[in-house]
Write an enzyme that holds these catalytic residues in place. Structure first.
Site, PDB file in Angstrom:
ATOM      1  N   LYS A  14       0.896  -1.192   0.018  1.00  0.00           N
ATOM      2  CA  LYS A  14       0.121  -0.046   0.030  1.00  0.00           C
ATOM      3  C   LYS A  14       0.893   1.368   0.140  1.00  0.00           C
ATOM      4  CE  LYS A  14      -2.155  -1.274   3.856  1.00  0.00           C
ATOM      5  NZ  LYS A  14      -1.621  -2.356   4.277  1.00  0.00           N
ATOM      6  N   ARG A  89      -9.425   0.536   8.970  1.00  0.00           N
ATOM      7  CA  ARG A  89      -8.949  -0.843   9.312  1.00  0.00           C
ATOM      8  C   ARG A  89     -10.114  -1.432  10.230  1.00  0.00           C
ATOM      9  NH1 ARG A  89      -3.041   0.228   8.772  1.00  0.00           N
ATOM     10  NH2 ARG A  89      -1.818  -1.838   9.304  1.00  0.00           N
ATOM     11  N   ARG A 128      11.572  -6.300   4.901  1.00  0.00           N
ATOM     12  CA  ARG A 128      11.515  -4.859   5.104  1.00  0.00           C
ATOM     13  C   ARG A 128      12.355  -4.543   6.576  1.00  0.00           C
ATOM     14  NH1 ARG A 128       5.540  -2.058   5.176  1.00  0.00           N
ATOM     15  NH2 ARG A 128       5.411  -2.810   7.203  1.00  0.00           N
ATOM     16  N   ARG A 134      11.546  -0.668  11.762  1.00  0.00           N
ATOM     17  CA  ARG A 134      10.259  -0.746  12.477  1.00  0.00           C
ATOM     18  C   ARG A 134      10.360  -2.069  13.359  1.00  0.00           C
ATOM     19  NH1 ARG A 134       5.105   0.204   8.495  1.00  0.00           N
ATOM     20  NH2 ARG A 134       4.403  -0.865  10.257  1.00  0.00           N
ATOM     21  N   ARG A 146      -0.089  -9.225  14.009  1.00  0.00           N
ATOM     22  CA  ARG A 146      -0.470  -8.299  12.889  1.00  0.00           C
ATOM     23  C   ARG A 146      -1.504  -8.716  11.754  1.00  0.00           C
ATOM     24  NH1 ARG A 146       4.552  -5.806  10.892  1.00  0.00           N
ATOM     25  NH2 ARG A 146       3.632  -4.369   9.626  1.00  0.00           N
TER      26      ARG A 146
HETATM   27  P1  ADP Z   1       1.375  -2.124   7.967  1.00  0.00           P
HETATM   28  O1  ADP Z   1       0.254  -2.000   7.064  1.00  0.00           O
HETATM   29  O2  ADP Z   1       2.568  -2.713   7.472  1.00  0.00           O
HETATM   30  O3  ADP Z   1       1.167  -3.001   9.423  1.00  0.00           O
HETATM   31  P2  ADP Z   1       1.086   0.516   9.105  1.00  0.00           P
HETATM   32  O4  ADP Z   1       2.113   1.570   9.178  1.00  0.00           O
HETATM   33  O5  ADP Z   1      -0.312   0.655   8.226  1.00  0.00           O
HETATM   34  O6  ADP Z   1       1.670  -0.805   8.559  1.00  0.00           O
HETATM   35  O7  ADP Z   1       0.525   0.273  10.501  1.00  0.00           O
HETATM   36  C1  ADP Z   1       1.277  -0.211  11.641  1.00  0.00           C
HETATM   37  C2  ADP Z   1       0.467  -0.086  12.993  1.00  0.00           C
HETATM   38  O8  ADP Z   1      -0.040   1.073  13.242  1.00  0.00           O
HETATM   39  C3  ADP Z   1      -0.371  -1.210  12.937  1.00  0.00           C
HETATM   40  O9  ADP Z   1      -0.171  -2.486  13.324  1.00  0.00           O
HETATM   41  C4  ADP Z   1      -1.395  -0.760  13.982  1.00  0.00           C
HETATM   42  O10 ADP Z   1      -0.885  -0.848  15.424  1.00  0.00           O
HETATM   43  C5  ADP Z   1      -1.284   1.073  14.103  1.00  0.00           C
HETATM   44  N1  ADP Z   1      -2.450   1.562  12.928  1.00  0.00           N
HETATM   45  C6  ADP Z   1      -2.135   2.067  11.770  1.00  0.00           C
HETATM   46  N2  ADP Z   1      -3.286   2.172  10.993  1.00  0.00           N
HETATM   47  C7  ADP Z   1      -4.514   2.162  12.145  1.00  0.00           C
HETATM   48  C8  ADP Z   1      -5.618   2.070  12.093  1.00  0.00           C
HETATM   49  N3  ADP Z   1      -6.512   2.705  10.882  1.00  0.00           N
HETATM   50  N4  ADP Z   1      -6.519   1.638  13.239  1.00  0.00           N
HETATM   51  C9  ADP Z   1      -5.667   1.182  14.180  1.00  0.00           C
HETATM   52  N5  ADP Z   1      -4.400   1.146  14.177  1.00  0.00           N
HETATM   53  C10 ADP Z   1      -3.539   1.431  13.265  1.00  0.00           C
END
Ligand code: ADP
Length: 192
Positions: A14, A89, A128, A134, A146
């Protein structure tokens, strides 16, 4: 205004595709993951609370991310469109997004979902993790957490948009540029 939800499990691509899309279309990229990580970098209270959950692979509370998205929408009144990445999400986040966009007299045009097999996702995230710094990319236990969160809380968001006939799935395992071209065809098909 053209508002696109870019959807898919962690590691689906994404972020990579969002970067290309903002160059091509001039939309504003709203990644809740990036917004949360910038709160962590700033050392805010919100960031400190979010970090504990993120490092454990758990979603942060809906009201936190909804509040951040609300501020970004208000801060960008003249936007041509938004690419939502990593948001919504959960189903409550999806209904909140509809309400927020309605307040700005606009709506979601469509969800584009990147579909990638589980073993490919795990391999990408571990890879990654070698360079991203991260904490949530470094081991398979956290990555599995996750993916669990995704399967239980996030997958139903796809059904939410399917019910509105706004869902398009794209196979996300080929070349980055080929996938990008497919996404562009979907967006161009939305019209203005
Ligand atoms: P990835 O898609 O690789 O998991 P993101 O950067 O989108 O990476 O998200 C990393 C973390 O940030 C998630 O595991 C969660 O803890 C938090 N997070 C991100 N977006 C949301 C969301 N919309 N709602 C709840 N938690 C979120």
């Amino acid at each position: 205004m053209q508002n696109i939800v870019l959807f898919g499990p962690p590691g689906a691509g994404k972020g990579t595709q969002s970067q290309k899309l903002i160059e091509q279309y001039g939309y504003i990229h709203l990644s809740t993951g990036d917004l949360l990580r910038s709160q962590i970098a700033l050392g805010t209270q919100l960031g400190q609370k979010a970090k504990e959950l993120m490092d454990a692979g758990i979603l942060v509370p809906d009201e936190v991310v909804i509040g951040m998205i609300a501020s970004e929408l208000t801060a960008n009144p003249g936007a041509k469109g938004f690419i939502f990445d990593g948001f919504p999400r959960t189903v409550p986040q999806a209904t909140a997004l509809d309400a927020l966009l309605a307040d700005h007299s606009t709506s979601v045009k469509g969800m584009i979902a990147l579909e990638v097999a589980h073993d490919v996702l795990v391999a990408r995230l571990l890879n990654r993790g070698l360079t991203s710094g991260r904490p949530d990319d470094v081991n398979e236990v956290l990555i599995a957490k996750r993916v669990d969160e995704y399967n239980s809380k996030t997958k139903p968001v796809a059904d939410y948009y399917k019910a509105q006939h706004k869902y398009t799935g794209i196979f996300g395992e080929g070349e980055v540029d080929d996938i990008f071209q497919q996404i562009c065809r979907v967006i161009d098909g939305f019209g203005r």
